[in-house]
Design a protein around this motif. Structure first.
Motif, PDB file in Angstrom:
ATOM      1  N   SER A 184     -34.182   7.433   4.350  1.00  0.00           N
ATOM      2  CA  SER A 184     -35.412   7.940   4.939  1.00  0.00           C
ATOM      3  C   SER A 184     -35.129   8.463   6.339  1.00  0.00           C
ATOM      4  N   PHE A 185     -36.031   9.290   6.851  1.00  0.00           N
ATOM      5  CA  PHE A 185     -35.886   9.843   8.192  1.00  0.00           C
ATOM      6  C   PHE A 185     -35.687   8.741   9.218  1.00  0.00           C
ATOM      7  N   ALA A 186     -36.521   7.707   9.165  1.00  0.00           N
ATOM      8  CA  ALA A 186     -36.447   6.625  10.152  1.00  0.00           C
ATOM      9  C   ALA A 186     -35.115   5.874  10.064  1.00  0.00           C
ATOM     10  N   VAL A 187     -34.652   5.602   8.856  1.00  0.00           N
ATOM     11  CA  VAL A 187     -33.398   4.861   8.681  1.00  0.00           C
ATOM     12  C   VAL A 187     -32.210   5.692   9.167  1.00  0.00           C
ATOM     13  N   GLU A 188     -32.197   6.982   8.811  1.00  0.00           N
ATOM     14  CA  GLU A 188     -31.109   7.849   9.269  1.00  0.00           C
ATOM     15  C   GLU A 188     -31.090   7.939  10.794  1.00  0.00           C
ATOM     16  N   LEU A 189     -32.278   8.063  11.397  1.00  0.00           N
ATOM     17  CA  LEU A 189     -32.354   8.126  12.855  1.00  0.00           C
ATOM     18  C   LEU A 189     -31.833   6.847  13.486  1.00  0.00           C
ATOM     19  N   LYS A 190     -32.289   5.716  12.970  1.00  0.00           N
ATOM     20  CA  LYS A 190     -31.863   4.429  13.536  1.00  0.00           C
ATOM     21  C   LYS A 190     -30.342   4.305  13.490  1.00  0.00           C
ATOM     22  N   ASN A 191     -29.759   4.612  12.352  1.00  0.00           N
ATOM     23  CA  ASN A 191     -28.304   4.493  12.219  1.00  0.00           C
ATOM     24  C   ASN A 191     -27.575   5.407  13.200  1.00  0.00           C
ATOM     25  N   ALA A 192     -28.076   6.638  13.327  1.00  0.00           N
ATOM     26  CA  ALA A 192     -27.437   7.598  14.233  1.00  0.00           C
ATOM     27  C   ALA A 192     -27.632   7.194  15.689  1.00  0.00           C
ATOM     28  N   PHE A 193     -28.836   6.717  16.020  1.00  0.00           N
ATOM     29  CA  PHE A 193     -29.110   6.279  17.395  1.00  0.00           C
ATOM     30  C   PHE A 193     -28.188   5.136  17.788  1.00  0.00           C
ATOM     31  N   GLU A 194     -27.972   4.198  16.872  1.00  0.00           N
ATOM     32  CA  GLU A 194     -27.099   3.055  17.172  1.00  0.00           C
ATOM     33  C   GLU A 194     -25.692   3.528  17.518  1.00  0.00           C
ATOM     34  N   ILE A 207     -29.284  -2.863  21.325  1.00  0.00           N
ATOM     35  CA  ILE A 207     -29.047  -1.525  20.771  1.00  0.00           C
ATOM     36  C   ILE A 207     -29.781  -1.373  19.446  1.00  0.00           C
ATOM     37  N   ASP A 208     -29.711  -2.398  18.616  1.00  0.00           N
ATOM     38  CA  ASP A 208     -30.382  -2.370  17.312  1.00  0.00           C
ATOM     39  C   ASP A 208     -31.892  -2.247  17.475  1.00  0.00           C
ATOM     40  N   VAL A 209     -32.454  -3.046  18.371  1.00  0.00           N
ATOM     41  CA  VAL A 209     -33.904  -3.037  18.582  1.00  0.00           C
ATOM     42  C   VAL A 209     -34.371  -1.703  19.162  1.00  0.00           C
ATOM     43  N   VAL A 210     -33.652  -1.218  20.159  1.00  0.00           N
ATOM     44  CA  VAL A 210     -34.018   0.055  20.795  1.00  0.00           C
ATOM     45  C   VAL A 210     -33.922   1.195  19.788  1.00  0.00           C
ATOM     46  N   SER A 211     -32.853   1.229  19.015  1.00  0.00           N
ATOM     47  CA  SER A 211     -32.659   2.292  18.030  1.00  0.00           C
ATOM     48  C   SER A 211     -33.758   2.285  16.979  1.00  0.00           C
ATOM     49  N   SER A 257     -31.905   3.421  30.197  1.00  0.00           N
ATOM     50  CA  SER A 257     -31.174   2.638  31.203  1.00  0.00           C
ATOM     51  C   SER A 257     -31.929   1.375  31.589  1.00  0.00           C
ATOM     52  N   SER A 258     -33.257   1.381  31.426  1.00  0.00           N
ATOM     53  CA  SER A 258     -34.025   0.185  31.775  1.00  0.00           C
ATOM     54  C   SER A 258     -33.865  -0.911  30.735  1.00  0.00           C
ATOM     55  N   VAL A 259     -33.722  -0.524  29.456  1.00  0.00           N
ATOM     56  CA  VAL A 259     -33.583  -1.530  28.400  1.00  0.00           C
ATOM     57  C   VAL A 259     -32.118  -1.767  28.037  1.00  0.00           C
ATOM     58  N   LEU A 260     -31.255  -0.836  28.450  1.00  0.00           N
ATOM     59  CA  LEU A 260     -29.811  -0.988  28.248  1.00  0.00           C
ATOM     60  C   LEU A 260     -29.125  -0.733  29.590  1.00  0.00           C
ATOM     61  N   GLN A 300     -44.140   5.237  24.083  1.00  0.00           N
ATOM     62  CA  GLN A 300     -42.954   4.504  23.650  1.00  0.00           C
ATOM     63  C   GLN A 300     -42.386   3.592  24.733  1.00  0.00           C
ATOM     64  N   ALA A 301     -42.468   4.006  25.984  1.00  0.00           N
ATOM     65  CA  ALA A 301     -41.837   3.236  27.057  1.00  0.00           C
ATOM     66  C   ALA A 301     -42.291   1.768  27.072  1.00  0.00           C
ATOM     67  N   PRO A 302     -43.597   1.490  27.133  1.00  0.00           N
ATOM     68  CA  PRO A 302     -43.991   0.075  27.140  1.00  0.00           C
ATOM     69  C   PRO A 302     -43.696  -0.622  25.818  1.00  0.00           C
ATOM     70  N   HIS A 303     -43.771   0.106  24.714  1.00  0.00           N
ATOM     71  CA  HIS A 303     -43.516  -0.491  23.403  1.00  0.00           C
ATOM     72  C   HIS A 303     -42.069  -0.945  23.282  1.00  0.00           C
ATOM     73  N   VAL A 304     -41.125  -0.065  23.634  1.00  0.00           N
ATOM     74  CA  VAL A 304     -39.705  -0.402  23.528  1.00  0.00           C
ATOM     75  C   VAL A 304     -39.348  -1.509  24.509  1.00  0.00           C
ATOM     76  N   THR A 305     -39.892  -1.432  25.709  1.00  0.00           N
ATOM     77  CA  THR A 305     -39.625  -2.460  26.715  1.00  0.00           C
ATOM     78  C   THR A 305     -40.065  -3.833  26.227  1.00  0.00           C
ATOM     79  N   ALA A 306     -41.235  -3.878  25.599  1.00  0.00           N
ATOM     80  CA  ALA A 306     -41.736  -5.156  25.085  1.00  0.00           C
ATOM     81  C   ALA A 306     -40.863  -5.669  23.941  1.00  0.00           C
ATOM     82  N   LYS A 307     -40.350  -4.752  23.126  1.00  0.00           N
ATOM     83  CA  LYS A 307     -39.538  -5.147  21.983  1.00  0.00           C
ATOM     84  C   LYS A 307     -38.232  -5.825  22.404  1.00  0.00           C
ATOM     85  N   VAL A 308     -37.637  -5.369  23.509  1.00  0.00           N
ATOM     86  CA  VAL A 308     -36.337  -5.923  23.909  1.00  0.00           C
ATOM     87  C   VAL A 308     -36.473  -7.109  24.855  1.00  0.00           C
TER      88      VAL A 308
END
Length: 227
Positions: free
Chosen positions: A202-212, A96-100, A152-155, A78-86
């Motif tokens: 869905s699991f992914a949508v609920e997680l994203k909303n909560a993570f945000e 925050i939206d992208v990371v979540s 902390s690296s992406v936020l 996940q680390a390189p994937h999330v870093t590339a996304k932001v």
């Protein structure tokens, strides 16, 4: 009938431990972690339960090992994937939206990991020795620290303390939301008869909303921008 032969060398013991872990991992692709039994695991490995217990002190110890491995592998992926996304995303709200979303999709793509996390405290930590509990908990802290470092690296708006607290909360959310997203058969039947009883996306949508909410909340707390 096969005759059990005790592994003599460290290499033989390592091979046998791996065969037990591999069999358990295959079972997790077929059933939830809570349904994995020592009897069935022993049967699949071709060993008596007493012989499996020569390598792992309990069924829970096997599953904790798998959880530790899965968590470390997930974070490494996940680390390189999330870093590339932001990359190139400047506004903090968008990051925050992208990371979540990225982290939520990452957990959703690994149902075995999410399932193991959901039973960690209630089941997996209940039948282990103090020594194993200490070793496993150190691994947990390492994984949480790794997730905190990623946050902390992406936020960079999050300092070390808030990043660590946020990481802990994200894991707790995975545990609870996975459980809610995978109800017992009776609840599934009730929801099928009356869809209004379903309180989730869905699991992914609920997680994203909560993570945000968690990430935005920690940034607001740190910078004293709460209303």
């Amino acid at each position: 009938m096969a005759i059990f032969q005790r592994a003599r060398s460290q290499e033989q013991r390592d091979i046998r431990r791996k065969s037990i872990l591999d069999a358990a991992a295959a079972m997790l692709l077929e059933m939830p972690a809570a349904a994995v039994t020592l009897s069935e695991l022993s049967r699949r490995v071709g060993l008596a339960k007493s012989n499996v217990l020569r390598y792992f002190e309990s069924r829970e110890a096997v599953l904790l090992d798998l959880l530790d491995d899965a968590a470390r592998e997930w974070l490494a992926n996940q680390a390189p994937h999330v870093t590339a996304k932001v990359e190139g995303v400047v506004p903090v709200g968008q990051r925050i939206d992208v990371v979540s979303e990225s982290l939520a999709n990452g957990f959703a793509a690994e149902p075995v990991l999410s399932d193991l996390l959901s039973v960690q405290a209630a089941i997996l930590e209940r039948n282990v020795s103090t020594q194993l509990a200490m070793r496993y908990r150190k691994g947990v802290l390492t994984s949480v620290s790794g997730l905190a470092s990623l946050l902390s690296s992406v936020l960079p708006e999050l300092d070390e303390g808030h990043s660590f607290d946020a990481a802990k909360t994200l894991i707790l959310l995975v545990r609870s939301i996975w459980t809610e997203s995978n109800p017992a058969d009776a609840m599934k039947a009730a929801i099928a008869q009356d869809p209004s009883l379903c309180m989730r996306n869905s699991f992914a949508v609920e997680l994203k909303n909560a993570f945000e909410v968690v990430l935005a909340g920690h940034i607001a707390l740190q910078h004293n921008t709460l209303p």
